[in-house]
Design a protein around this motif. Structure first.
Motif, PDB file in Angstrom:
ATOM      1  N   LEU A   1       1.903  -5.783  -9.185  1.00 22.80           N
ATOM      2  CA  LEU A   1       1.691  -4.834  -8.094  1.00 22.80           C
ATOM      3  C   LEU A   1       2.227  -3.460  -8.466  1.00 22.80           C
ATOM      4  O   LEU A   1       1.570  -2.438  -8.231  1.00 22.80           O
ATOM      5  CB  LEU A   1       2.376  -5.348  -6.830  1.00 22.80           C
ATOM      6  CG  LEU A   1       2.076  -4.587  -5.546  1.00 22.80           C
ATOM      7  CD1 LEU A   1       0.610  -4.673  -5.191  1.00 22.80           C
ATOM      8  CD2 LEU A   1       2.933  -5.117  -4.405  1.00 22.80           C
ATOM      9  N   ARG A   2       3.416  -3.417  -9.067  1.00 22.29           N
ATOM     10  CA  ARG A   2       3.979  -2.137  -9.483  1.00 22.29           C
ATOM     11  C   ARG A   2       3.123  -1.492 -10.577  1.00 22.29           C
ATOM     12  O   ARG A   2       2.999  -0.270 -10.648  1.00 22.29           O
ATOM     13  CB  ARG A   2       5.411  -2.330 -10.007  1.00 22.29           C
ATOM     14  CG  ARG A   2       6.375  -2.906  -8.972  1.00 22.29           C
ATOM     15  CD  ARG A   2       6.628  -1.916  -7.840  1.00 22.29           C
ATOM     16  NE  ARG A   2       7.478  -2.501  -6.829  1.00 22.29           N
ATOM     17  CZ  ARG A   2       7.051  -2.977  -5.667  1.00 22.29           C
ATOM     18  NH1 ARG A   2       5.772  -2.926  -5.360  1.00 22.29           N
ATOM     19  NH2 ARG A   2       7.888  -3.509  -4.799  1.00 22.29           N
ATOM     20  N   GLU A   3       2.524  -2.311 -11.437  1.00 19.24           N
ATOM     21  CA  GLU A   3       1.655  -1.780 -12.485  1.00 19.24           C
ATOM     22  C   GLU A   3       0.451  -1.070 -11.867  1.00 19.24           C
ATOM     23  O   GLU A   3       0.075   0.026 -12.293  1.00 19.24           O
ATOM     24  CB  GLU A   3       1.190  -2.915 -13.400  1.00 19.24           C
ATOM     25  CG  GLU A   3       0.289  -2.454 -14.542  1.00 19.24           C
ATOM     26  CD  GLU A   3      -0.193  -3.617 -15.379  1.00 19.24           C
ATOM     27  OE1 GLU A   3      -1.098  -3.413 -16.213  1.00 19.24           O
ATOM     28  OE2 GLU A   3       0.317  -4.739 -15.213  1.00 19.24           O
ATOM     29  N   PHE A   4      -0.134  -1.687 -10.852  1.00 21.55           N
ATOM     30  CA  PHE A   4      -1.258  -1.063 -10.163  1.00 21.55           C
ATOM     31  C   PHE A   4      -0.825   0.256  -9.516  1.00 21.55           C
ATOM     32  O   PHE A   4      -1.497   1.285  -9.636  1.00 21.55           O
ATOM     33  CB  PHE A   4      -1.828  -2.000  -9.102  1.00 21.55           C
ATOM     34  CG  PHE A   4      -2.592  -1.288  -8.026  1.00 21.55           C
ATOM     35  CD1 PHE A   4      -3.843  -0.759  -8.282  1.00 21.55           C
ATOM     36  CD2 PHE A   4      -2.050  -1.122  -6.762  1.00 21.55           C
ATOM     37  CE1 PHE A   4      -4.543  -0.078  -7.303  1.00 21.55           C
ATOM     38  CE2 PHE A   4      -2.742  -0.453  -5.772  1.00 21.55           C
ATOM     39  CZ  PHE A   4      -3.997   0.076  -6.052  1.00 21.55           C
ATOM     40  N   GLN A   5       0.304   0.220  -8.828  1.00 21.02           N
ATOM     41  CA  GLN A   5       0.774   1.429  -8.150  1.00 21.02           C
ATOM     42  C   GLN A   5       1.091   2.545  -9.144  1.00 21.02           C
ATOM     43  O   GLN A   5       0.896   3.732  -8.853  1.00 21.02           O
ATOM     44  CB  GLN A   5       1.997   1.090  -7.294  1.00 21.02           C
ATOM     45  CG  GLN A   5       1.655   0.192  -6.109  1.00 21.02           C
ATOM     46  CD  GLN A   5       2.869  -0.327  -5.383  1.00 21.02           C
ATOM     47  OE1 GLN A   5       3.981  -0.319  -5.924  1.00 21.02           O
ATOM     48  NE2 GLN A   5       2.694  -0.802  -4.161  1.00 21.02           N
ATOM     49  N   ALA A   6       1.542   2.172 -10.349  1.00 17.32           N
ATOM     50  CA  ALA A   6       1.819   3.168 -11.380  1.00 17.32           C
ATOM     51  C   ALA A   6       0.524   3.831 -11.856  1.00 17.32           C
ATOM     52  O   ALA A   6       0.506   5.033 -12.148  1.00 17.32           O
ATOM     53  CB  ALA A   6       2.540   2.516 -12.556  1.00 17.32           C
ATOM     54  N   VAL A   7      -0.567   3.045 -11.937  1.00 18.00           N
ATOM     55  CA  VAL A   7      -1.856   3.605 -12.338  1.00 18.00           C
ATOM     56  C   VAL A   7      -2.314   4.652 -11.322  1.00 18.00           C
ATOM     57  O   VAL A   7      -2.745   5.758 -11.685  1.00 18.00           O
ATOM     58  CB  VAL A   7      -2.916   2.494 -12.478  1.00 18.00           C
ATOM     59  CG1 VAL A   7      -4.308   3.091 -12.635  1.00 18.00           C
ATOM     60  CG2 VAL A   7      -2.597   1.605 -13.669  1.00 18.00           C
ATOM     61  N   VAL A   8      -2.201   4.330 -10.041  1.00 14.65           N
ATOM     62  CA  VAL A   8      -2.612   5.271  -8.993  1.00 14.65           C
ATOM     63  C   VAL A   8      -1.723   6.513  -9.017  1.00 14.65           C
ATOM     64  O   VAL A   8      -2.208   7.645  -8.918  1.00 14.65           O
ATOM     65  CB  VAL A   8      -2.552   4.597  -7.612  1.00 14.65           C
ATOM     66  CG1 VAL A   8      -2.820   5.612  -6.510  1.00 14.65           C
ATOM     67  CG2 VAL A   8      -3.567   3.462  -7.537  1.00 14.65           C
TER      68      VAL A   8
ATOM     69  N   VAL B   1       0.816  -1.213   0.000  1.00 16.99           N
ATOM     70  CA  VAL B   1       0.000   0.000   0.000  1.00 16.99           C
ATOM     71  C   VAL B   1       0.852   1.265   0.000  1.00 16.99           C
ATOM     72  O   VAL B   1       0.521   2.253  -0.654  1.00 16.99           O
ATOM     73  CB  VAL B   1      -0.953   0.009   1.222  1.00 16.99           C
ATOM     74  CG1 VAL B   1      -1.804   1.261   1.235  1.00 16.99           C
ATOM     75  CG2 VAL B   1      -1.838  -1.228   1.200  1.00 16.99           C
ATOM     76  N   GLY B   2       1.940   1.233   0.729  1.00  9.62           N
ATOM     77  CA  GLY B   2       2.730   2.443   0.929  1.00  9.62           C
ATOM     78  C   GLY B   2       2.616   2.904   2.370  1.00  9.62           C
ATOM     79  O   GLY B   2       1.932   2.294   3.196  1.00  9.62           O
ATOM     80  N   GLU B   3       3.267   3.995   2.679  1.00  4.59           N
ATOM     81  CA  GLU B   3       3.342   4.471   4.060  1.00  4.59           C
ATOM     82  C   GLU B   3       2.173   5.400   4.372  1.00  4.59           C
ATOM     83  O   GLU B   3       2.341   6.586   4.677  1.00  4.59           O
ATOM     84  CB  GLU B   3       4.691   5.147   4.291  1.00  4.59           C
ATOM     85  CG  GLU B   3       5.860   4.185   4.081  1.00  4.59           C
ATOM     86  CD  GLU B   3       7.215   4.826   4.252  1.00  4.59           C
ATOM     87  OE1 GLU B   3       7.268   6.030   4.586  1.00  4.59           O
ATOM     88  OE2 GLU B   3       8.227   4.128   4.061  1.00  4.59           O
ATOM     89  N   GLY B   4       0.964   4.844   4.299  1.00  2.00           N
ATOM     90  CA  GLY B   4      -0.251   5.611   4.555  1.00  2.00           C
ATOM     91  C   GLY B   4      -0.819   5.342   5.930  1.00  2.00           C
ATOM     92  O   GLY B   4      -0.100   4.947   6.857  1.00  2.00           O
ATOM     93  N   LEU B   5      -2.138   5.527   6.067  1.00  2.00           N
ATOM     94  CA  LEU B   5      -2.785   5.409   7.369  1.00  2.00           C
ATOM     95  C   LEU B   5      -2.600   4.032   7.984  1.00  2.00           C
ATOM     96  O   LEU B   5      -2.434   3.904   9.196  1.00  2.00           O
ATOM     97  CB  LEU B   5      -4.280   5.723   7.226  1.00  2.00           C
ATOM     98  CG  LEU B   5      -5.101   5.688   8.519  1.00  2.00           C
ATOM     99  CD1 LEU B   5      -4.678   6.819   9.448  1.00  2.00           C
ATOM    100  CD2 LEU B   5      -6.591   5.788   8.214  1.00  2.00           C
ATOM    101  N   THR B   6      -2.638   2.983   7.178  1.00  2.00           N
ATOM    102  CA  THR B   6      -2.516   1.629   7.712  1.00  2.00           C
ATOM    103  C   THR B   6      -1.079   1.254   8.052  1.00  2.00           C
ATOM    104  O   THR B   6      -0.845   0.222   8.674  1.00  2.00           O
ATOM    105  CB  THR B   6      -3.072   0.605   6.710  1.00  2.00           C
ATOM    106  OG1 THR B   6      -2.405   0.784   5.440  1.00  2.00           O
ATOM    107  CG2 THR B   6      -4.569   0.790   6.516  1.00  2.00           C
ATOM    108  N   TRP B   7      -0.111   2.087   7.641  1.00  2.00           N
ATOM    109  CA  TRP B   7       1.305   1.802   7.907  1.00  2.00           C
ATOM    110  C   TRP B   7       1.828   2.577   9.102  1.00  2.00           C
ATOM    111  O   TRP B   7       2.597   2.050   9.904  1.00  2.00           O
ATOM    112  CB  TRP B   7       2.136   2.147   6.667  1.00  2.00           C
ATOM    113  CG  TRP B   7       3.600   1.873   6.802  1.00  2.00           C
ATOM    114  CD1 TRP B   7       4.236   0.694   6.534  1.00  2.00           C
ATOM    115  CD2 TRP B   7       4.614   2.786   7.231  1.00  2.00           C
ATOM    116  NE1 TRP B   7       5.591   0.821   6.770  1.00  2.00           N
ATOM    117  CE2 TRP B   7       5.846   2.095   7.197  1.00  2.00           C
ATOM    118  CE3 TRP B   7       4.603   4.119   7.632  1.00  2.00           C
ATOM    119  CZ2 TRP B   7       7.056   2.699   7.548  1.00  2.00           C
ATOM    120  CZ3 TRP B   7       5.803   4.724   7.995  1.00  2.00           C
ATOM    121  CH2 TRP B   7       7.015   4.009   7.945  1.00  2.00           C
TER     122      TRP B   7
END
Length: 529
Positions: A246-253, A112-118
């Motif tokens: 997974l990286r493809e999805f993150q690139a879309v976002v 997910v990245g370093e967001g609320l859940t991290w």
């Protein structure tokens, strides 16, 4: 070669070797000291041995009591809580005492990245303060038309398909619920239509299938278990198939967020009432600054925290209705008398959804690590490994503590003799998720967790589930091809998806469901799109 140079090289090599040896000895000493301290400052509880493969939480509870320990590493054990007072204390002391484990943070950061859940501690409080208004009643109400429109898209497709199938058709229900939730989150989040209901390839859906696919190759094992190891930073960019998707999805976002930041799209041009629109307005009003990567992380969190958990929960609701025709018929009759604006506070719909969540919580457990010593009070007496009876347990700094949500939500000691049965009547008089457990129960619903890290989007998820159920159940009848007694089991982690259990207990199949048009006729599906 000059003997002096050779001597210098050899001595330098020996010096490096001895340096590494000394560092290893020092680290080993520190590890052993910490392990010994934890062992002597943590109550030693009964539990399965390390070579015991049977770690079923229900079986362990029956054998060792409501509080026990299970093996974690070679020298460590995890404390498992099934006690009401212990669970209440555990969630109340999060994150003051109990915080995310290192493995959880590595996995969350990679996915997910370093967001609320991290984040944790003060940073988590700051993030939550900014994001809480974005999941309030007004925000949920603004998203309801999007949820309704996506559910009616499903209705339109099914209605047209059933024209030539008057006796009904068989659908893979998980696929449809995945699609309606994903498209809803995309439009409500940032005005992006994944169009998965139309059958188009979607990198987000592909990413989720990758996450729950069976582990078969070395690359799969590195992807799944790498975050649990200390050398994970060296492996996080492993060029495997799963990492690529997974990286493809993150690139879309990231591309979506870059449109807002790099091209400086005016706030007036953002999708109205969307998550990203509300987030940007909140940041502007509070004069807070988040980088594009931080905003992308919040969008990742919106999708990853909301998609599979909500889709799985929605699928389970329809499965329970298919397994209980009488309850489905009662709900159907009540929904037909409602206007869409009344859905949120319809008591029996709330009861059905909440009971399904109790039996099938999207996340099966909560595991935290103590950042300082603690004492957990218990409701009753438990036996220690030494044979002593205690009503509280000592927890040393660094000890892992776990709440097995599924067993707790179906515990007879906490929910009464009918704990394992689907019984919406226990909730029928409740209208919001903020109310306490039904009268006579010893613990409240844990499907969304509890305490300061309880699911921030629980209200949004409930609203989406209710709108989709309202749209579909009042128009269609759902049944399992093999009848109400069809065994369906929860498979996978961290989100357990339903699968039809096959004979022999090895594996399972997708949940196929018979869908039939009801005699009830309302407005044409085309009029709402």
């Amino acid at each position: 070669m000059d003997p002096t140079i050779v001597r210098i090289v050899v001595l330098s090599g020996l010096w490096l070797v001895w340096t590494f040896v000394l560092i290893a000895i020092l680290l080993s000493f520190v590890f052993c000291a910490q392990t010994v301290r934890r062992r002597f400052n943590t109550t030693q509880l009964l539990g399965p041995a390390r070579n015991n493969d049977d770690l079923d939480p229900i079986g362990c509870k029956a054998k060792y009591g409501p509080v026990y320990s299970v093996p974690r590493t070679l020298f460590e054990r995890t404390i498992v809580l099934n006690d009401a007072s212990g669970i209440e204390h555990f969630y109340a002391q999060t994150p003051t005492v109990y915080r995310l484990t290192t493995a959880t943070r590595r996995w969350t950061g990679n996915i997910v990245g370093e967001g609320l859940t991290w984040v944790d501690g003060a940073q988590h409080e700051a993030y939550r303060k900014v994001l809480t208004p974005l999941f309030g009643a007004n925000a949920i109400e603004s998203h309801a038309p999007t949820f309704s429109a996506m559910a009616k898209k499903v209705h339109l497709v099914w209605e047209q398909a059933l024209v030539s199938r008057p006796r009904g058709m068989v659908v893979e229900i998980s696929h449809w619920m995945n699609s309606v939730v994903l498209d809803s989150l995309g439009l409500a989040g940032f005005g992006y239509d994944f169009n998965s209901l139309a059958g188009e390839y979607c990198p987000t859906t592909a990413a989720f299938y990758v996450l729950r696919a069976p582990v078969t190759t070395l690359s799969d094992k590195i992807f799944r278990f790498g975050p649990r190891t200390w050398f994970w930073p060296l492996l996080r960019h492993w060029p495997g198939h799963r990492n690529r998707i997974l990286r493809e999805f993150q690139a879309v976002v990231k591309a979506m967020v870059d449109v807002v930041f790099l091209k400086q799209v005016p706030m007036t041009d953002l999708p109205k009432q969307s998550f990203i629109d509300s987030l940007m307005k909140t940041l502007a009003e509070d004069q807070l600054r988040l980088s594009p990567s931080e905003v992308a992380t919040q969008v990742n969190t919106w999708l990853f925290s909301g998609f599979e958990t909500t889709a799985a929960s929605l699928t389970w609701v329809l499965i329970e209705l298919a397994k209980h025709p009488r309850i489905q018929e009662r709900l159907k009759k009540e929904l037909r008398q409602l206007d869409e604006a009344e859905v949120a506070r319809q008591p029996y719909l709330h009861a059905v959804v909440y009971e399904s969540l109790r039996l099938h919580p999207p996340i099966g457990m909560t595991t935290r690590v103590a950042i300082r010593d603690d004492v957990i009070p218990l409701s009753g007496i438990v036996m220690t490994k030494a044979g002593d009876s205690v009503n509280s347990i000592k927890i040393a700094k660094g000890t892992h503590v776990r709440v097995p949500i599924r067993p707790v939500n179906t515990s007879k000691e906490l929910w009464g003799p009918g704990a394992g049965a689907f019984d919406p009547e226990r909730w029928w008089n409740l209208s919001t998720q903020d109310e306490p457990a039904p009268s006579g129960q010893k613990i409240k619903h844990l499907a969304f967790g509890d305490g300061s890290r309880a699911c921030i989007g629980s209200g949004l998820a409930l609203a989406m589930i209710k709108v989709v159920v309202f749209t579909l159940v009042r128009r269609y009848t759902f049944a399992l091809p093999r009848g109400p007694q069809t065994p369906v089991e929860a498979v996978g982690e961290p989100v357990a998806r339903p699968q039809v259990k096959v004979r022999g207990g090895s594996g399972g199949t997708a949940v196929m469901m018979v869908v039939r048009k009801c005699e009830f006729v309302d407005e044409p599906a085309t009029s709402v799109l």
